[in-house]
Write a protein that holds these residues in place. Structure first.
Motif, PDB file in Angstrom:
ATOM      1  N   VAL A  23     -32.652 -45.410   7.811  1.00 14.34           N
ATOM      2  CA  VAL A  23     -31.983 -44.076   8.253  1.00 14.34           C
ATOM      3  C   VAL A  23     -31.822 -44.291   9.990  1.00 14.34           C
ATOM      4  O   VAL A  23     -32.757 -45.180  10.612  1.00 14.34           O
ATOM      5  CB  VAL A  23     -32.891 -42.828   7.991  1.00 14.34           C
ATOM      6  CG1 VAL A  23     -32.989 -42.815   6.511  1.00 14.34           C
ATOM      7  CG2 VAL A  23     -34.249 -42.874   8.524  1.00 14.34           C
ATOM      8  N   LYS A  24     -30.932 -43.715  10.165  1.00 13.39           N
ATOM      9  CA  LYS A  24     -30.636 -43.481  11.884  1.00 13.39           C
ATOM     10  C   LYS A  24     -31.158 -42.243  12.311  1.00 13.39           C
ATOM     11  O   LYS A  24     -31.551 -42.262  13.427  1.00 13.39           O
ATOM     12  CB  LYS A  24     -29.260 -43.756  12.321  1.00 13.39           C
ATOM     13  CG  LYS A  24     -28.376 -44.936  11.543  1.00 13.39           C
ATOM     14  CD  LYS A  24     -28.884 -46.178  12.207  1.00 13.39           C
ATOM     15  CE  LYS A  24     -28.385 -47.276  11.597  1.00 13.39           C
ATOM     16  NZ  LYS A  24     -29.144 -48.605  11.891  1.00 13.39           N
ATOM     17  N   THR A  25     -31.343 -41.198  11.581  1.00 11.81           N
ATOM     18  CA  THR A  25     -31.939 -39.809  12.082  1.00 11.81           C
ATOM     19  C   THR A  25     -32.863 -39.511  10.803  1.00 11.81           C
ATOM     20  O   THR A  25     -32.579 -39.774   9.686  1.00 11.81           O
ATOM     21  CB  THR A  25     -30.914 -38.833  12.127  1.00 11.81           C
ATOM     22  OG1 THR A  25     -29.795 -39.366  12.982  1.00 11.81           O
ATOM     23  CG2 THR A  25     -31.262 -37.655  12.439  1.00 11.81           C
ATOM     24  N   LEU A  26     -33.992 -38.866  11.301  1.00  9.47           N
ATOM     25  CA  LEU A  26     -35.002 -38.258  10.278  1.00  9.47           C
ATOM     26  C   LEU A  26     -35.122 -36.949  10.846  1.00  9.47           C
ATOM     27  O   LEU A  26     -35.715 -36.668  11.751  1.00  9.47           O
ATOM     28  CB  LEU A  26     -36.079 -39.268  10.357  1.00  9.47           C
ATOM     29  CG  LEU A  26     -36.994 -38.855   9.030  1.00  9.47           C
ATOM     30  CD1 LEU A  26     -37.601 -40.137   8.578  1.00  9.47           C
ATOM     31  CD2 LEU A  26     -38.249 -37.884   9.335  1.00  9.47           C
ATOM     32  N   TRP A  85     -33.645 -39.848   1.368  1.00  6.14           N
ATOM     33  CA  TRP A  85     -33.015 -40.769   1.846  1.00  6.14           C
ATOM     34  C   TRP A  85     -31.689 -41.308   1.214  1.00  6.14           C
ATOM     35  O   TRP A  85     -31.555 -40.862   0.092  1.00  6.14           O
ATOM     36  CB  TRP A  85     -33.966 -42.041   2.077  1.00  6.14           C
ATOM     37  CG  TRP A  85     -34.249 -42.568   0.551  1.00  6.14           C
ATOM     38  CD1 TRP A  85     -33.644 -43.472  -0.127  1.00  6.14           C
ATOM     39  CD2 TRP A  85     -35.363 -42.311  -0.126  1.00  6.14           C
ATOM     40  NE1 TRP A  85     -33.952 -43.478  -1.465  1.00  6.14           N
ATOM     41  CE2 TRP A  85     -35.614 -42.853  -1.485  1.00  6.14           C
ATOM     42  CE3 TRP A  85     -36.473 -41.342   0.017  1.00  6.14           C
ATOM     43  CZ2 TRP A  85     -36.302 -42.792  -2.451  1.00  6.14           C
ATOM     44  CZ3 TRP A  85     -37.360 -41.202  -1.088  1.00  6.14           C
ATOM     45  CH2 TRP A  85     -37.278 -41.797  -2.300  1.00  6.14           C
ATOM     46  N   VAL A 102     -38.232 -44.522   6.442  1.00  6.39           N
ATOM     47  CA  VAL A 102     -38.014 -45.359   7.787  1.00  6.39           C
ATOM     48  C   VAL A 102     -37.442 -46.480   6.884  1.00  6.39           C
ATOM     49  O   VAL A 102     -36.392 -47.250   7.617  1.00  6.39           O
ATOM     50  CB  VAL A 102     -38.996 -45.613   8.650  1.00  6.39           C
ATOM     51  CG1 VAL A 102     -38.754 -46.789   9.631  1.00  6.39           C
ATOM     52  CG2 VAL A 102     -39.247 -44.137   9.437  1.00  6.39           C
ATOM     53  N   ILE A 159     -35.119 -44.442  15.734  1.00  8.57           N
ATOM     54  CA  ILE A 159     -34.725 -43.247  14.780  1.00  8.57           C
ATOM     55  C   ILE A 159     -34.608 -41.981  15.596  1.00  8.57           C
ATOM     56  O   ILE A 159     -35.670 -41.565  16.199  1.00  8.57           O
ATOM     57  CB  ILE A 159     -35.612 -43.277  13.615  1.00  8.57           C
ATOM     58  CG1 ILE A 159     -35.373 -44.581  12.770  1.00  8.57           C
ATOM     59  CG2 ILE A 159     -35.193 -42.019  12.871  1.00  8.57           C
ATOM     60  CD1 ILE A 159     -36.332 -44.840  11.880  1.00  8.57           C
ATOM     61  N   ASP A 160     -33.497 -41.349  15.448  1.00  6.22           N
ATOM     62  CA  ASP A 160     -33.420 -39.917  16.050  1.00  6.22           C
ATOM     63  C   ASP A 160     -34.254 -39.038  15.179  1.00  6.22           C
ATOM     64  O   ASP A 160     -34.372 -39.269  14.019  1.00  6.22           O
ATOM     65  CB  ASP A 160     -32.145 -39.363  16.454  1.00  6.22           C
ATOM     66  CG  ASP A 160     -31.253 -40.376  17.373  1.00  6.22           C
ATOM     67  OD1 ASP A 160     -31.798 -40.650  18.388  1.00  6.22           O
ATOM     68  OD2 ASP A 160     -29.910 -40.438  16.932  1.00  6.22           O
ATOM     69  N   VAL A 161     -35.034 -37.982  15.711  1.00  5.75           N
ATOM     70  CA  VAL A 161     -35.803 -37.226  14.925  1.00  5.75           C
ATOM     71  C   VAL A 161     -35.605 -35.883  15.353  1.00  5.75           C
ATOM     72  O   VAL A 161     -35.369 -35.539  16.713  1.00  5.75           O
ATOM     73  CB  VAL A 161     -37.430 -37.506  15.121  1.00  5.75           C
ATOM     74  CG1 VAL A 161     -37.826 -37.427  16.463  1.00  5.75           C
ATOM     75  CG2 VAL A 161     -38.029 -36.836  14.296  1.00  5.75           C
ATOM     76  N   ASN A 172     -39.146 -46.892  16.507  1.00  2.00           N
ATOM     77  CA  ASN A 172     -38.098 -47.736  15.604  1.00  2.00           C
ATOM     78  C   ASN A 172     -36.501 -47.287  15.815  1.00  2.00           C
ATOM     79  O   ASN A 172     -36.030 -47.741  14.806  1.00  2.00           O
ATOM     80  CB  ASN A 172     -38.679 -47.095  13.979  1.00  2.00           C
ATOM     81  CG  ASN A 172     -39.716 -47.959  13.660  1.00  2.00           C
ATOM     82  OD1 ASN A 172     -39.956 -49.214  13.347  1.00  2.00           O
ATOM     83  ND2 ASN A 172     -40.987 -47.307  13.945  1.00  2.00           N
ATOM     84  N   LEU A 219     -41.183 -42.873  15.228  1.00  7.39           N
ATOM     85  CA  LEU A 219     -39.837 -43.023  15.095  1.00  7.39           C
ATOM     86  C   LEU A 219     -39.098 -43.257  15.995  1.00  7.39           C
ATOM     87  O   LEU A 219     -38.164 -44.020  15.778  1.00  7.39           O
ATOM     88  CB  LEU A 219     -39.328 -41.379  14.626  1.00  7.39           C
ATOM     89  CG  LEU A 219     -39.989 -40.947  13.208  1.00  7.39           C
ATOM     90  CD1 LEU A 219     -39.769 -39.372  13.051  1.00  7.39           C
ATOM     91  CD2 LEU A 219     -39.385 -41.855  12.109  1.00  7.39           C
ATOM     92  N   LYS A 220     -39.173 -42.925  17.151  1.00  7.90           N
ATOM     93  CA  LYS A 220     -38.318 -43.304  18.421  1.00  7.90           C
ATOM     94  C   LYS A 220     -38.656 -44.847  18.859  1.00  7.90           C
ATOM     95  O   LYS A 220     -37.794 -45.504  19.218  1.00  7.90           O
ATOM     96  CB  LYS A 220     -38.784 -42.443  19.575  1.00  7.90           C
ATOM     97  CG  LYS A 220     -38.303 -40.957  19.441  1.00  7.90           C
ATOM     98  CD  LYS A 220     -38.833 -40.129  20.927  1.00  7.90           C
ATOM     99  CE  LYS A 220     -38.026 -38.802  20.767  1.00  7.90           C
ATOM    100  NZ  LYS A 220     -38.499 -37.908  21.937  1.00  7.90           N
TER     101      LYS A 220
END
Length: 142
Positions: free
Chosen positions: A82-85, A49, A78, A110-112, A108, A105-106
């Protein structure tokens, strides 16, 4: 004059903070071994991270190849904002990632990306180089 000096000092301090909080590059990957740039630890599985990394110990959450990665495995990353995981499923993609985990994730914001680990590390490092606030969890064996 004092105002300019203080602004200059503040800008310097902000740059140091931003540098310290950038996501670390994955320096190397081979079967069962991962190295993160700036860290002397060799990981089997790891979490990364902005500003850090650590061993991903599956025993903490009871993770197994199936049903696979659970939201509890991702919470720590998370919470780092982060913006992307990026999730590395292993060299042979044996590690499952349920739809409920992707949905977590979505929800929250966050792009995954879910990829085979070699591809995941390559994509993760590309995002790091672009300055994206990216995190990852990677499985380095099967």
């Amino acid at each position: 004059m004092l105002g300019r000096v203080l602004l200059s000092w503040w800008g310097y301090k902000q740059n140091l903070f931003n540098l310290a909080m950038s996501s670390p590059e994955i320096a190397s990957l081979s079967w069962g071994q991962m190295m993160v740039k700036g860290c002397s630890t060799t990981y089997k599985d790891c979490k990364v991270w902005p500003g850090g990394s650590r061993t991903w110990d599956w025993r903490e959450t009871g993770t197994n190849h199936s049903p696979g990665v659970q939201p509890a495995d991702l919470e720590e990353v998370v919470k780092k904002g982060v913006k992307t995981l990026v999730i590395g499923r292993g060299m042979s993609e044996a590690l499952q990632v349920p739809a409920s985990t992707v949905d977590y994730l979505k929800k929250n914001g966050i792009d995954v990306l879910v990829l085979q680990t070699e591809k995941a590390v390559k994509e993760y490092n590309t995002l790091v180089a672009q300055g994206v606030k990216v995190g990852g969890i990677f499985h380095s064996t099967c």
